[in-house]
Write a protein that holds these residues in place. Sequence first.
Motif, short mmCIF file in Angstrom:
data_model
loop_
_atom_site.label_atom_id
_atom_site.label_comp_id
_atom_site.label_asym_id
_atom_site.label_seq_id
_atom_site.Cartn_x
_atom_site.Cartn_y
_atom_site.Cartn_z
N LYS A 196 -4.99 7.23 1.30
CA LYS A 196 -5.63 6.11 2.04
C LYS A 196 -5.58 4.83 1.21
O LYS A 196 -5.34 3.75 1.73
N VAL A 199 -2.17 3.32 1.51
CA VAL A 199 -1.98 2.62 2.79
C VAL A 199 -2.72 1.28 2.76
O VAL A 199 -2.17 0.24 3.14
N GLU A 200 -3.96 1.32 2.27
CA GLU A 200 -4.77 0.11 2.19
C GLU A 200 -4.10 -0.94 1.29
O GLU A 200 -4.02 -2.12 1.64
N GLU A 203 -0.90 -2.23 3.04
CA GLU A 203 -1.16 -3.03 4.25
C GLU A 203 -1.80 -4.38 3.93
O GLU A 203 -1.78 -5.27 4.76
N LEU A 218 -4.40 1.36 9.04
CA LEU A 218 -5.49 1.83 8.20
C LEU A 218 -6.77 2.08 9.00
O LEU A 218 -7.40 3.12 8.86
N SER A 222 -8.49 5.68 9.13
CA SER A 222 -9.77 5.77 8.43
C SER A 222 -10.85 6.35 9.32
O SER A 222 -11.77 7.00 8.85
#
Length: 224
Positions: A196, A199-200, A203, A218, A222
């Motif tokens: 995660k 990805v965060e 992004e 995201l 999430s």
Amino acid sequence: MPASNTPSYVLRYFAATGIAETSRLLLTASNVDWTEEHPEWPQAKADQPFGRLPVLLESDGSSGSEYVLSESPTIERYLARKHGFIPNDLQLASRQEEIRDQQRDVFQAFLNVRKFEGEAKQEALKAYHNLVDKMFEVHSRILRENGNNGFHFGNDISFVDLGALALVRTIIDMDGGKLEQERSKYLAENLTPEFKKLVETLESNPKLQAHISETKILSLVSSA
Ligand SMILES: N[C@@H](CCC(=O)N[C@@H](CS)C(=O)NCC(=O)O)C(=O)O
């Protein structure tokens, strides 16, 4: 004015994530001049080197020559090497290519599920789940070993980072974009904290905004 030798690119594919998403992210992160072309199909099939897409066209600003390249894995590696997302060291480079090939296997297992019904479909789903589990295990370990800074290697975007983001984006997109389908739901529900964070980090990276700002995943993953 002297001619620039900065290359510019056309990525020829269909209007879909599919097997072109990693190349889109690589082109975007490279901050090069590139556009996407969606040819009429099947009319344009005969014009492609191997009758299929994606095809990358590279124009060299100074000589006016054009380089045409097929095969999505080859296009990705070409762009990644040329623009510094794969290191020169052979072992470090192979490590990234190995992981990227594993990501490709996850995508193939995702596609395979569609080919079957009944018991065979359950088997294909199980194979997909196993590969997703292993992928998250390996990626999360590497991300942790790199200090959990949202990158797999060092302090900047790598080929593996972009391949990982592209894979998640493609599976969610091809499953309808809403995490309601089994395969994308499984992916989102099993995303690890390290993944995660990746990805965060990607992004919100300014280098990628031109491509992903309209379609961030995201918030979707999430809440899964
Ligand atoms: N091994 C090739 C496969 C290319 C491929 O299967 N492309 C599909 C789209 S994902 C295609 O062009 N389909 C149209 C057709 O075969 O007429 C690659 O990875 O680039």
